[in-house]
Design a protein around this motif. Structure first.
Motif, short mmCIF file in Angstrom:
data_model
loop_
_atom_site.label_atom_id
_atom_site.label_comp_id
_atom_site.label_asym_id
_atom_site.label_seq_id
_atom_site.Cartn_x
_atom_site.Cartn_y
_atom_site.Cartn_z
N GLY A 70 38.59 30.85 66.56
CA GLY A 70 39.31 30.46 65.36
C GLY A 70 38.54 30.80 64.09
N SER A 71 37.22 30.65 64.13
CA SER A 71 36.40 31.00 62.97
C SER A 71 36.41 32.50 62.72
CB SER A 71 34.96 30.52 63.18
OG SER A 71 34.90 29.11 63.23
N ALA A 72 36.32 33.29 63.79
CA ALA A 72 36.38 34.74 63.64
C ALA A 72 37.72 35.16 63.03
CB ALA A 72 36.17 35.42 64.99
N LYS A 73 38.80 34.55 63.50
CA LYS A 73 40.13 34.86 62.97
C LYS A 73 40.21 34.49 61.49
CE LYS A 73 45.06 33.96 63.77
NZ LYS A 73 46.05 33.24 64.63
N TRP A 74 39.63 33.34 61.12
CA TRP A 74 39.66 32.90 59.72
C TRP A 74 38.85 33.83 58.84
CZ3 TRP A 74 36.22 31.34 55.97
CH2 TRP A 74 36.78 30.71 54.83
N TYR A 75 37.66 34.20 59.27
CA TYR A 75 36.82 35.10 58.47
C TYR A 75 37.44 36.49 58.36
CZ TYR A 75 32.84 32.01 57.66
OH TYR A 75 32.03 30.99 57.21
N ALA A 76 38.14 36.91 59.41
CA ALA A 76 38.84 38.20 59.34
C ALA A 76 39.96 38.14 58.30
CB ALA A 76 39.41 38.56 60.71
N TRP A 77 40.71 37.04 58.31
CA TRP A 77 41.77 36.86 57.32
C TRP A 77 41.20 36.85 55.90
CZ3 TRP A 77 41.93 32.55 54.05
CH2 TRP A 77 43.04 32.51 53.19
N LYS A 78 40.09 36.13 55.72
CA LYS A 78 39.46 36.06 54.40
C LYS A 78 39.00 37.44 53.95
CE LYS A 78 36.02 33.40 51.81
NZ LYS A 78 35.38 34.55 51.15
N THR A 79 38.46 38.22 54.88
CA THR A 79 38.02 39.57 54.55
C THR A 79 39.21 40.43 54.13
OG1 THR A 79 36.19 39.42 56.13
CG2 THR A 79 36.86 41.63 55.46
N GLU A 80 40.33 40.29 54.81
CA GLU A 80 41.54 41.02 54.44
C GLU A 80 42.01 40.65 53.04
OE1 GLU A 80 44.44 40.22 57.40
OE2 GLU A 80 43.52 41.53 58.92
N GLU A 81 42.01 39.35 52.75
CA GLU A 81 42.44 38.90 51.43
C GLU A 81 41.53 39.44 50.33
OE1 GLU A 81 45.38 37.00 50.79
OE2 GLU A 81 45.60 37.85 52.81
N ASP A 82 40.24 39.45 50.59
CA ASP A 82 39.30 40.01 49.61
C ASP A 82 39.53 41.51 49.43
OD1 ASP A 82 38.17 37.50 49.32
OD2 ASP A 82 36.48 37.91 50.68
N LEU A 83 39.78 42.19 50.53
CA LEU A 83 39.99 43.64 50.48
C LEU A 83 41.23 44.00 49.68
CD1 LEU A 83 39.09 46.44 51.40
CD2 LEU A 83 40.32 46.06 53.56
N LYS A 84 42.26 43.19 49.74
CA LYS A 84 43.50 43.47 49.01
C LYS A 84 43.28 43.53 47.50
CE LYS A 84 46.76 41.46 52.34
NZ LYS A 84 47.69 40.34 52.59
N ARG A 85 42.21 42.90 47.03
CA ARG A 85 41.93 42.89 45.59
C ARG A 85 41.06 44.05 45.15
NH1 ARG A 85 41.93 37.24 46.82
NH2 ARG A 85 39.70 37.25 47.34
N GLU A 86 40.63 44.87 46.09
CA GLU A 86 39.73 45.97 45.77
C GLU A 86 40.49 47.26 45.46
OE1 GLU A 86 36.65 46.48 48.65
OE2 GLU A 86 36.10 44.36 48.66
N ARG A 87 39.84 48.14 44.68
CA ARG A 87 40.48 49.39 44.26
C ARG A 87 40.90 50.26 45.45
NH1 ARG A 87 37.46 53.53 40.24
NH2 ARG A 87 38.15 52.02 38.67
N ALA A 88 40.03 50.34 46.47
CA ALA A 88 40.32 51.21 47.61
C ALA A 88 41.65 50.84 48.27
CB ALA A 88 39.19 51.13 48.64
N PHE A 89 41.94 49.55 48.36
CA PHE A 89 43.21 49.12 48.94
C PHE A 89 44.35 49.38 47.97
CE2 PHE A 89 46.55 45.98 49.64
CZ PHE A 89 46.82 46.16 50.99
N LYS A 90 44.17 49.06 46.72
CA LYS A 90 45.24 49.24 45.74
C LYS A 90 45.64 50.71 45.60
CE LYS A 90 44.05 45.14 43.03
NZ LYS A 90 43.57 44.62 41.73
N GLU A 91 44.67 51.62 45.77
CA GLU A 91 44.98 53.04 45.65
C GLU A 91 45.87 53.54 46.79
OE1 GLU A 91 41.17 54.88 45.41
OE2 GLU A 91 41.03 54.65 43.22
N LEU A 92 45.97 52.78 47.87
CA LEU A 92 46.86 53.16 48.98
C LEU A 92 48.33 52.92 48.63
CD1 LEU A 92 44.89 51.73 52.05
CD2 LEU A 92 44.98 54.11 51.26
N GLY A 93 48.58 52.08 47.62
CA GLY A 93 49.94 51.81 47.21
C GLY A 93 50.73 50.99 48.22
N VAL A 94 50.05 50.11 48.95
CA VAL A 94 50.73 49.28 49.96
C VAL A 94 50.41 47.82 49.67
CG1 VAL A 94 50.63 51.09 51.72
CG2 VAL A 94 48.76 49.44 51.54
#
Length: 323
Positions: A194-218
């Motif tokens: 459960g902790s691994a799943k939570w930290y993975a989710w948190k990493t995804e949420e942080d990544l969504k705010r980064e330029r590399a993700f935004k440049e994908l246009g998704v």
């Protein structure tokens, strides 16, 4: 009234309603019981930990590093003493929340003592402390089970296989209070997953705010490019015991007011909880102290333990944990 308002209506920061507190409470209590069972099965005390670190030798370090190791262990001992006093209370809900905070900060202090003793490194934030301890201690085989439990990355297929190996065939569930080692293996594995799943989710949420993700246009990770970007990030993120402890502390410190403190069945669920926290922190401190003794040398260590027991203002004796 309070339940309907907070859980069903919500608050400023969660206007759709807060999570059901009774869902999280059993798993919170059961993980601590599982850790206690596994630590006691391992027989963790200062003597067994000293033997475990038999190949570790004294490390040359400057006085500031030595002082950091001693300071962090002293802080951890003070938190353990607080938990010791809570064990004499009559209503567990009175001290359950602050008990979790004492437990976590005791773990974090002991972990910081170990990393300072190992490499002269020190982090002052929760995430940094967890990362450094996993990197310097757990990943190098320098932690005793169950504190050695970790996953090498947050990629789902990787961490699930590693959790299953640690589960060792146990059918124990996190939602059921463990009473045997087999039960505890399953419960601890459930919390790790459960902790691994939570930290993975948190990493995804942080990544969504980064330029590399935004440049994908998704806006999600459904596309191949987005999944590749995500998995590259998750692959570089291991997770260990102190990560789990930090998440655990966050639940108690930031979760809605009803968690640990509301409902007619809460006191029954909390039965034995503070005793379990005390036992787990005591084992972790014994391990950390044994490691520090090897790195500091027996002369400085003996001086430290004697001085603490001569001058401490709290109840718990250093000699009862580290001798």
């Amino acid at each position: 009234m309070l339940y309907d308002r907070i859980i069903k209506q919500g608050t400023i920061n969660e206007r759709g309603g807060k999570p059901e507190p009774q869902f999280a409470l059993p798993s919170t209590v059961n993980w601590m019981r599982a850790l206690r069972i596994l630590a006691e099965d391992e027989g963790i005390d200062f003597g067994t930990a000293t033997a475990f670190y038999g190949k570790e030798g004294k490390r040359k370090m400057d006085v500031w590093v030595e002082n950091t190791v001693l300071e962090q262990l002293f802080l951890g001992l003070h938190h353990l003493s607080a938990l010791d006093q809570f064990r004499g209370g009559t209503t567990a809900a009175d001290y359950a929340r602050v008990g979790v905070l004492a437990w976590y900060y005791g773990i974090a202090n002991a972990a910081s003592a170990m990393t300072a003793a190992q490499s002269g490194s020190f982090q002052e934030d929760h995430a940094g402390t967890a990362r450094l301890w996993d990197e310097q201690i757990a990943s190098r085989g320098l932690a005793m089970a169950p504190f050695s439990w970790r996953v090498s990355s947050l990629v789902e297929k990787t961490y699930k296989a590693e959790v299953d190996a640690l589960r060792n065939g146990s059918a124990g569930k996190l939602q059921t209070r463990p009473s045997t080692k087999n039960d505890a293996l399953g419960a601890a594995a459930g919390y790790l997953s459960g902790s691994a799943k939570w930290y993975a989710w948190k990493t995804e949420e942080d990544l969504k705010r980064e330029r590399a993700f935004k440049e994908l246009g998704v806006d999600s990770f459904r596309s191949k490019a987005a999944r590749t970007l995500r998995d590259q990030r998750l692959e570089r993120k291991p997770m260990g015991f102190v990560h789990q402890a930090a998440r655990y502390r966050g639940k108690a410190n930031y979760r809605e007011a009803l968690f640990l403190a509301y409902g007619s069945g809460t006191e029954t669920i909390l039965s034995g909880y503070v005793e379990d926290m005390h036992a787990v922190l005591k084992a972790f401190l014994a391990m950390a102290g044994a490691f520090a003794r090897r790195k500091l040398g027996k002369d400085l260590w003996s001086e430290f333990v004697a001085d603490v027991d001569a001058k401490k203002a709290f109840t718990t004796r250093a000699g009862d944990i580290w001798a």
